[in-house]
Write a protein that holds these residues in place. Structure first.
Motif, PDB file in Angstrom:
ATOM      1  N   LEU A  36       0.823  -1.213   0.000  1.00  0.00           N
ATOM      2  CA  LEU A  36       0.000   0.000   0.000  1.00  0.00           C
ATOM      3  C   LEU A  36       0.852   1.256   0.000  1.00  0.00           C
ATOM      4  O   LEU A  36       0.439   2.303  -0.494  1.00  0.00           O
ATOM      5  N   GLU A  37       2.059   1.181   0.592  1.00  0.00           N
ATOM      6  CA  GLU A  37       2.945   2.349   0.612  1.00  0.00           C
ATOM      7  C   GLU A  37       3.468   2.665  -0.792  1.00  0.00           C
ATOM      8  O   GLU A  37       3.778   3.830  -1.095  1.00  0.00           O
ATOM      9  N   ASN A  38       3.550   1.638  -1.640  1.00  0.00           N
ATOM     10  CA  ASN A  38       4.185   1.819  -2.950  1.00  0.00           C
ATOM     11  C   ASN A  38       3.185   1.849  -4.106  1.00  0.00           C
ATOM     12  O   ASN A  38       3.579   2.117  -5.238  1.00  0.00           O
ATOM     13  N   VAL A  39       1.925   1.548  -3.820  1.00  0.00           N
ATOM     14  CA  VAL A  39       0.915   1.548  -4.901  1.00  0.00           C
ATOM     15  C   VAL A  39      -0.219   2.472  -4.511  1.00  0.00           C
ATOM     16  O   VAL A  39      -0.760   2.370  -3.412  1.00  0.00           O
ATOM     17  N   SER A  40      -0.587   3.377  -5.398  1.00  0.00           N
ATOM     18  CA  SER A  40      -1.672   4.320  -5.101  1.00  0.00           C
ATOM     19  C   SER A  40      -2.904   4.064  -5.951  1.00  0.00           C
ATOM     20  O   SER A  40      -3.969   4.596  -5.680  1.00  0.00           O
ATOM     21  N   ASN A  41      -2.740   3.290  -6.997  1.00  0.00           N
ATOM     22  CA  ASN A  41      -3.878   3.021  -7.878  1.00  0.00           C
ATOM     23  C   ASN A  41      -4.867   2.108  -7.156  1.00  0.00           C
ATOM     24  O   ASN A  41      -4.527   0.980  -6.779  1.00  0.00           O
ATOM     25  N   GLU A  42      -6.121   2.616  -6.959  1.00  0.00           N
ATOM     26  CA  GLU A  42      -7.094   1.874  -6.162  1.00  0.00           C
ATOM     27  C   GLU A  42      -7.568   0.613  -6.863  1.00  0.00           C
ATOM     28  O   GLU A  42      -7.875  -0.394  -6.209  1.00  0.00           O
ATOM     29  N   ASP A  43      -7.627   0.604  -8.197  1.00  0.00           N
ATOM     30  CA  ASP A  43      -8.028  -0.608  -8.908  1.00  0.00           C
ATOM     31  C   ASP A  43      -6.994  -1.704  -8.719  1.00  0.00           C
ATOM     32  O   ASP A  43      -7.324  -2.883  -8.539  1.00  0.00           O
ATOM     33  N   SER A  44      -5.726  -1.304  -8.750  1.00  0.00           N
ATOM     34  CA  SER A  44      -4.653  -2.286  -8.534  1.00  0.00           C
ATOM     35  C   SER A  44      -4.724  -2.841  -7.121  1.00  0.00           C
ATOM     36  O   SER A  44      -4.519  -4.043  -6.886  1.00  0.00           O
ATOM     37  N   ILE A  45      -5.007  -1.926  -6.171  1.00  0.00           N
ATOM     38  CA  ILE A  45      -5.127  -2.375  -4.781  1.00  0.00           C
ATOM     39  C   ILE A  45      -6.264  -3.369  -4.638  1.00  0.00           C
ATOM     40  O   ILE A  45      -6.127  -4.410  -3.981  1.00  0.00           O
ATOM     41  N   ASP A  46      -7.403  -3.088  -5.271  1.00  0.00           N
ATOM     42  CA  ASP A  46      -8.556  -3.989  -5.191  1.00  0.00           C
ATOM     43  C   ASP A  46      -8.212  -5.356  -5.754  1.00  0.00           C
ATOM     44  O   ASP A  46      -8.551  -6.402  -5.166  1.00  0.00           O
ATOM     45  N   ASP A  47      -7.533  -5.367  -6.923  1.00  0.00           N
ATOM     46  CA  ASP A  47      -7.174  -6.648  -7.531  1.00  0.00           C
ATOM     47  C   ASP A  47      -6.220  -7.424  -6.641  1.00  0.00           C
ATOM     48  O   ASP A  47      -6.342  -8.643  -6.464  1.00  0.00           O
ATOM     49  N   TYR A  48      -5.247  -6.709  -6.087  1.00  0.00           N
ATOM     50  CA  TYR A  48      -4.246  -7.355  -5.233  1.00  0.00           C
ATOM     51  C   TYR A  48      -4.903  -7.959  -3.979  1.00  0.00           C
ATOM     52  O   TYR A  48      -4.630  -9.115  -3.597  1.00  0.00           O
ATOM     53  N   LEU A  49      -5.809  -7.176  -3.357  1.00  0.00           N
ATOM     54  CA  LEU A  49      -6.462  -7.668  -2.144  1.00  0.00           C
ATOM     55  C   LEU A  49      -7.401  -8.819  -2.447  1.00  0.00           C
ATOM     56  O   LEU A  49      -7.543  -9.752  -1.641  1.00  0.00           O
ATOM     57  N   LEU A  50      -8.082  -8.774  -3.608  1.00  0.00           N
ATOM     58  CA  LEU A  50      -8.977  -9.861  -3.975  1.00  0.00           C
ATOM     59  C   LEU A  50      -8.204 -11.156  -4.188  1.00  0.00           C
ATOM     60  O   LEU A  50      -8.611 -12.229  -3.737  1.00  0.00           O
ATOM     61  N   THR A  51      -7.037 -11.029  -4.891  1.00  0.00           N
ATOM     62  CA  THR A  51      -6.194 -12.217  -5.118  1.00  0.00           C
ATOM     63  C   THR A  51      -5.692 -12.769  -3.785  1.00  0.00           C
ATOM     64  O   THR A  51      -5.693 -13.982  -3.546  1.00  0.00           O
ATOM     65  N   SER A  52      -5.293 -11.850  -2.884  1.00  0.00           N
ATOM     66  CA  SER A  52      -4.769 -12.273  -1.575  1.00  0.00           C
ATOM     67  C   SER A  52      -5.864 -12.949  -0.749  1.00  0.00           C
ATOM     68  O   SER A  52      -5.604 -13.913  -0.028  1.00  0.00           O
ATOM     69  N   GLU A  53      -7.067 -12.406  -0.860  1.00  0.00           N
ATOM     70  CA  GLU A  53      -8.173 -12.995  -0.107  1.00  0.00           C
ATOM     71  C   GLU A  53      -8.413 -14.440  -0.531  1.00  0.00           C
ATOM     72  O   GLU A  53      -8.625 -15.323   0.301  1.00  0.00           O
TER      73      GLU A  53
END
Length: 844
Positions: A70-87
């Protein structure tokens, strides 16, 4: 003697030796069992500790990766994809962004307060990773792993920490121990005792779920020092094992730190499951030892039994003496004792007092014990036998029965106790018959006294509540017609009409007050019927005048049908009849909505020997009542429970009193009602015909008006000089105006002492008569009268004195004559009656 002492000492020595050996043995076994059990449990929970530790460490590692991402990525769509994959990879339930106010925001845009309990400060201010067990709004239990991070913004939400949640079942599955038959409980807790997760199933373990493990310790067998020791181990993350008792069950308590922050794993396992094998060995050993000890003591007992044969013989003699004493006592008590054989019902023993108590000899009962049943009022001759047959061994049964004494014929009341027991391996019945006649009689007397007291209290309560209800109706008419009369002073006809109705309502109110004065009769249940002449047509018209104000207020339509009354003049208790019909009409007004219809119908339904059956029917289109309530409407204090009725004032006594009056008049009353369709109540009364058609009731007509109107022709001598002794200004004004308007010469004083002074100062001819109030300041009317009668001058001492008072009890009247008064009249003043009394007093 020395041998006996030596034998006893030897026995004591052997017994002590056995006890010491057993104590040492069981102590050794218990110590071995404890060591083996705790070692085994520590090993089991060590494996669980590693699994929990790895799971927690893994989750925090994942959170640290998320924080770095989260410190290195600001794009919210990327964050959503990353968190969904992690979930999907990790399997957590939800991901949370958390601000300093403990608010959370999820990738699904869900918001709320995240309950991190007392760990929130450690997360935000101390920047520590935390794990807590908490509930959300849907009441589900979750495990929250939270970690501080750099400040950030996600979809407009400013956060300073992140967290992931797992369903409580995910942790529980790791904690679950497959051994111990599922009876063990595993906990993951913080060092302060708060539970993160547990495997407790209350229906299996019988231990209630708790939010803090210290709650179990506080109610266990641990004392304060042991509890503090365990809490200290938890705080310092030390491992340990203890044995405690909770709810009467022994448990092994084992605990160890997980190795991550302040988390620990705790196990609680029933000791009897862990120690099953050892307990079995211990149990078998105890059985063998117990048998050996028992065998030893049996041998000793046989030895002493043989040695004490002489002592047993002496005891037999003591038993014989006790039997003699028991026989002597049984003759003089009112209890019959019997022992009956269970096989043939023969009588082994019966106390000799049976002849005195039942009139049956011992010989008669020895032939057939069930002859006792012949003295009972019941037709079942086998009553006692049936009771005995129903008994099991050592069972006792009690019952009560009346028996007629065979010789004197008196009825006696007995408590019978029967028990089956074993004596020398044979079943016997023990039967005890205790005379409870005197006790029963006393209880009946107490019950009668209590019932009479309750009846008197109920009568008082019923009367007071009813009179309060009934007084309001004529009072309402008085206030209403007074207002109408004042508003129509320019219309003499209207004013006269309202005054007549006002007078009628006042008379009705006066009749109710007279009932209050007769309180002693009502309290004792001695209310009597007082029959007098009554005109039914005029009575009903009078009733409509009393409720006229309420009819107008609620815009109700009242119809009256009295055309089919063949014989209007009857003999009856007109006050009670009026109260019956007024209560029914008042209820119809009360329970009928605005604009509704009410009707009263009266007719004569045949007659026999100058007695007519009169039917009074009151109907309305009101709220009605349920069938269930209609069946108990005549019970005291009953009111139907509904929102409509609850808004209407009432005590629930009115219809009970109506039913009582109807019964006293040998009549009947029926109710026909349906909810929201209205009610019809029909009263049928047998009333004697009266051929005298003279005016005889307080009705709204000219006859009654003339009776109460001031008429100067009433008095034979209008020039009487009257001394009025009265302290109430309004009463003075009324009496003065009434008497003066007729022509009397009236003077006034306001207390008894002034009346005495006035008489002392008078000359012959100054005072012809005294009207004396009773309750006054300074000196009451009784005292003033006594002092006047004690004056020396005959003229003054013999002035006629009439008590004119609101005290209208019989004892007040008696006291008035006792102190020397010549007559008595109660308030309010009936001018015609007063003048009649004045004339009679002056003549005499």
């Amino acid at each position: 003697m020395k041998k006996r002492i030596t034998g006893i000492l030897l026995l004591v020595f052997v017994l002590l030796s056995i006890i010491i050996i057993l104590i040492n043995y069981f102590s050794f076994v218990s110590s071995t069992v404890y060591d083996e059990s705790t070692s085994h449990l520590i090993e089991v929970y060590y494996q669980k500790k590693k699994s929990i530790s790895n799971m927690i460490k893994s989750n925090w590692d994942d959170l640290h990766l998320f924080s770095h991402y989260l410190e290195n990525v600001s794009n919210e769509d990327s964050i959503d994809d990353y968190l969904l994959t992690s979930e999907n990879d990790i399997g957590f339930t939800k991901f949370y962004f958390i601000d300093k106010e403990e608010n959370y925001f999820t990738t699904n845009k869900e918001t709320g307060k995240i309950n991190l309990k007392d760990k929130f400060n450690a997360l935000m201010n101390e920047k520590k990773d935390i794990v807590v067990s908490t509930r959300f709004f849907d009441e589900s239990q979750y495990i929250i792993f939270a970690s501080p991070c750099s400040k950030g913004v996600y979809k407009g939400f400013e956060y300073e920490a992140i967290a992931i949640s797992f369903n409580n079942e995910d942790i529980v599955s790791i904690l679950q121990v497959s051994s111990f038959n599922g009876r063990s409980i595993s906990y993951a807790i913080h060092s302060d005792g708060s539970v993160i997760a547990d495997t407790n199933e209350e229906n299996i373990t019988k231990i209630e779920k708790v939010d803090n493990l210290f709650e179990i310790l506080n109610y266990s067998s641990f004392d304060e020092i042991e509890i503090e020791s365990v809490i200290s181990d938890f705080i310092n993350l030390k491992s340990g094992a203890k044995l405690l008792k909770y709810n009467g069950v022994k448990y092994y308590l084992v605990y160890d730190d997980i190795g991550i922050t302040d988390c620990m794993i705790v196990g609680l396992v029933p000791a009897n499951i862990v120690n099953y094998s050892m307990n079995k060995l211990q149990y078998n050993t105890m059985i063998i030892v117990s048998l050996l000890v028992a065998l030893f003591f049996v041998s000793v007992l046989i030895y002493f039994a043989l040695r004490n044969k002489e002592k047993l013989r002496q005891k037999d003699n003591m038993i014989l003496l006790r039997d003699e004493l028991f026989t002597y006592l049984s003759i003089n008590v009112n209890d019959i004792f019997m022992m009956i054989d269970s096989k043939d019902y023969s009588l082994d023993y019966i106390s000799p007092n049976v002849d005195r108590l039942l009139g049956l000899s011992e010989e008669e009962l020895k032939d057939n014990i069930f002859k006792i049943d012949e003295l009972s009022n019941l037709s079942d001759d086998l009553k006692i036998k049936d009771k005995l047959l129903s008994l099991s061994v050592e069972e006792t049964v009690n019952w009560y029965e009346e028996y007629k004494h065979k010789k004197n014929g008196n009825i006696y009341y007995y408590q019978i106790t029967a028990k089956q027991t074993k004596i020398l391996k044979e079943k016997k019945y023990v039967l005890v018959m205790s005379d409870r006649t005197e006790e029963r009689q006393k209880n009946k007397e107490f019950e009668k006294m209590a019932y009479e007291a309750q009846s008197a209290n109920r009568a008082k309560s019923s009367f007071l509540s009813n009179i309060s209800h009934d007084i309001r109706t004529p009072m309402n008419a008085i206030v209403g017609f007074t207002t109408l009369a004042l508003s129509n002073t320019d219309n003499p006809e209207k004013t006269k009409e309202y005054l007549l109705k006002l007078l009628s309502s006042s008379n009705h109110l006066l009749s109710l007050i007279n009932d209050v004065l007769d309180m002693s009769k009502i309290e004792s249940g001695k209310m009597k019927m007082v029959e007098s002449q009554c005109n039914l047509r005029d009575l009903i018209i009078n009733l409509t005048g009393i409720i006229d104000t309420e009819l107008t207020k609620k815009e109700l339509n009242l119809s009256v049908d009295i055309n089919n009354i063949k014989n209007e003049n009857v003999y009856c208790d007109k006050i009670k009849l009026k109260q019956i019909l007024l209560n029914l009409l008042s209820n119809s007004v009360k329970y009928t909505q605005n604009g509704g219809n009410i009707s009263i119908k009266a007719f004569e339904d045949g007659n026999i020997k100058n007695v007519g059956l009169y039917v009074f029917e009151v109907s309305d289109t009101g709220i009605g009542m349920s069938h269930e309530f209609a069946e108990k409407i005549f019970d005291s204090f009953e009111r139907e429970y509904s929102s409509t009725v609850n808004k209407i004032q009432g005590t629930g006594l009115g219809m009970a009193i109506v039913k009582k009056f109807v019964d006293m008049m040998d009549g009947s009353i029926t109710v026909n009602s349906k909810p929201n369709l209205g009610t019809t109540i029909t009263v049928r009364l047998p009333l004697k015909h009266n051929s005298d058609e003279a005016c005889n009731f307080e009705i709204i007509n000219e006859c009654k008006y003339e009776e109460n109107r001031i008429n100067t022709d009433y008095c034979e001598n209008k020039k009487y000089k009257i001394l009025l002794v009265e302290d109430n200004d309004l009463n003075v004004e009324i009496a003065y105006e009434l008497l003066s308007s007729i022509g009397f010469d009236v003077s006034v004083v306001n207390d008894g002492q002034k009346a005495i002074n006035k008489v002392k100062e008078s000359k012959k001819g100054d005072i012809d008569l005294i009207l004396m109030d009773i309750q006054m300041p300074i000196m009451d009317g009784y005292t003033a009268t006594k002092k006047i009668r004690e004056l020396n001058e005959d003229y003054k001492a013999n002035i006629p004195i009439i008590a004119m008072t609101a005290n209208a009890f019989d004892e007040d009247r008696d006291k008035a004559f006792e102190v020397g008064m010549n007559a008595f009249i109660s308030k309010p003043i009936n001018i015609k009656k007063l003048i009649k009394i004045i004339n009679e007093v002056k003549k005499n």
